[in-house]
Design an enzyme around this catalytic site. Sequence first.
Site, PDB file in Angstrom:
ATOM      1  N   GLU A   1       0.820  -1.212   0.000  1.00 16.21           N
ATOM      2  CA  GLU A   1       0.000   0.000   0.000  1.00 16.21           C
ATOM      3  C   GLU A   1       0.854   1.263   0.000  1.00 16.21           C
ATOM      4  O   GLU A   1       0.379   2.350   0.337  1.00 16.21           O
ATOM      5  CB  GLU A   1      -0.948  -0.005   1.206  1.00 16.21           C
ATOM      6  CG  GLU A   1      -1.951  -1.130   1.124  1.00 16.21           C
ATOM      7  CD  GLU A   1      -3.065  -1.026   2.150  1.00 16.21           C
ATOM      8  OE1 GLU A   1      -3.013  -0.144   3.023  1.00 16.21           O
ATOM      9  OE2 GLU A   1      -3.995  -1.834   2.066  1.00 16.21           O
TER      10      GLU A   1
ATOM     11  N   LYS B   1     -15.742  -1.558   2.388  1.00 12.71           N
ATOM     12  CA  LYS B   1     -14.978  -1.958   1.208  1.00 12.71           C
ATOM     13  C   LYS B   1     -15.957  -2.537   0.177  1.00 12.71           C
ATOM     14  O   LYS B   1     -16.514  -3.623   0.416  1.00 12.71           O
ATOM     15  CB  LYS B   1     -13.953  -3.031   1.579  1.00 12.71           C
ATOM     16  CG  LYS B   1     -12.774  -2.534   2.425  1.00 12.71           C
ATOM     17  CD  LYS B   1     -11.959  -3.721   2.897  1.00 12.71           C
ATOM     18  CE  LYS B   1     -10.597  -3.300   3.444  1.00 12.71           C
ATOM     19  NZ  LYS B   1      -9.917  -4.437   4.110  1.00 12.71           N
TER      20      LYS B   1
HETATM   21  P1  PGA Z   1      -6.422  -5.793   2.441  1.00 18.04           P
HETATM   22  O1  PGA Z   1      -5.953  -4.816   3.597  1.00 18.04           O
HETATM   23  O2  PGA Z   1      -6.881  -4.992   1.300  1.00 18.04           O
HETATM   24  O3  PGA Z   1      -5.200  -6.611   2.151  1.00 18.04           O
HETATM   25  O4  PGA Z   1      -7.525  -6.629   3.043  1.00 18.04           O
HETATM   26  C1  PGA Z   1      -6.609  -3.622   3.912  1.00 18.04           C
HETATM   27  C2  PGA Z   1      -7.112  -3.632   5.319  1.00 18.04           C
HETATM   28  O5  PGA Z   1      -6.980  -4.642   6.041  1.00 18.04           O
HETATM   29  O6  PGA Z   1      -7.707  -2.646   5.757  1.00 18.04           O
HETATM   30 ZN    ZN Z   2      -8.093  -3.767   7.846  1.00 15.61          ZN
END
Ligand code: PGA
Ligand code: ZN
Length: 424
Positions: free
Chosen positions: A210, A342
Amino acid sequence: MTTVISNFQGIQVLDSRGRPTVCARMMLSDGSVHKATVPSGASTGAHEALELRDGETEISEKLFLGKSVHQAVSNINEIIRPRLLKLEPNSEKIDAILHELDSTSRHEILGANATLATSLVGAIASAHVRKVSLARFYQPHGALKIPMPMVNILSGGAHAAGALDIQDVLVIPHGAKTFAQGLTWVSAIREKAAELGASDGFMTNLVADEGGLGLPFASSDMACGFITHCIESVGLNPRVDVSLALDIAATQFYKDEKYESRSQGLQYTPEQWSQLLLALVATHPIISIEDPFAEDDWDSWELFMKQLPRPIQVVGDDLFTTNTRRLSRGIKGRSANAILIKPNQNGLVTSTHDVLTQAQYSGLGTIVSARSGESEDSWLADLATGWNAGQIKVGSTHGSERTAKWNRLLELEATEETVFSKPF
Ligand code: PGA
Ligand code: ZN
């Protein structure tokens, strides 16, 4: 003349980790073309919608080690496409069709990567025919609220080969007057962390998934102390201008009812783990903590909420997986006071929005979030703003797939009537 969908197609493209993902491309009769690419997580919760990958099937592309998405693309082209051609682009209607084609809770028939790509491009095209931005599609009038950023500085866990046990140490520039000022502060802190990390002998030119730094601190306590020092070193005040946020992503290291610290070679009972986190919160300027416990360890979440030494944000990511039923349980049990939203945990734009609205209605904080595998798209920034989410998390200030979202928020702030969200 009404504008209709004249062509619709799925394409296998690459995400920011170089892995295959689904892009949906919609052409309208006015000649415009719209696209949306879906993200992909690494620390995925067991209760997320299904990301359909080819695995060991005939359709699988061997060199992608089972990760190709030809079946999801084929579902778009063979099953979804015929239902959308000649329709007016209408986000709600498109999602209703997707639900009719696949009403399983995790979108197991079509794959959530196929449904979300379609659903997203449907929303983008719907905004286009109304001649508004995606943010304005959801909020046509009044000042748009630009969300407070939560920005990754240090990465560990599944995002940086376990450099730290916990997944992320992030910062929130809650004292900033504008989004642009907040982002400037955060970039300075990220640069300072790289500079001080390098002078301590760490590799700081390599970045995690990230865009954060994968500095291998021996403990979370040291990592928090280091970031607080970085905030002070750029002339800002911890707690007043900028505070810390942690994403523990505890599901990743929960085994046999114990939390395992790989860096320390120790195992903790849920009670011991909770005490350790409470001590971190008491010592450092932490205002938000995400996934402190595993996705199904509901009892520990509830107890932790009661034991907090001061009111901080406790965020459910893997706990809620952007799912109404899990959120309802969490609201009833007071397991957390905020939710990570998400879209690809859910699989449809409209039902993702419903989960966010349910959380807002119940007084929970809402943080719209990207994934560790991302694309160059910026629709997430528009969704977070148009949905009045309050906060947004898209990783660090490095990597074009991250800056695409930050830059879209800068653009909205510079060109629209806006206010800067103040969730803290
Ligand atoms: P991930 O991580 O996209 O690998 O799930 C993001 C998070 O855990 O917030
Ligand atoms: Zn998370």
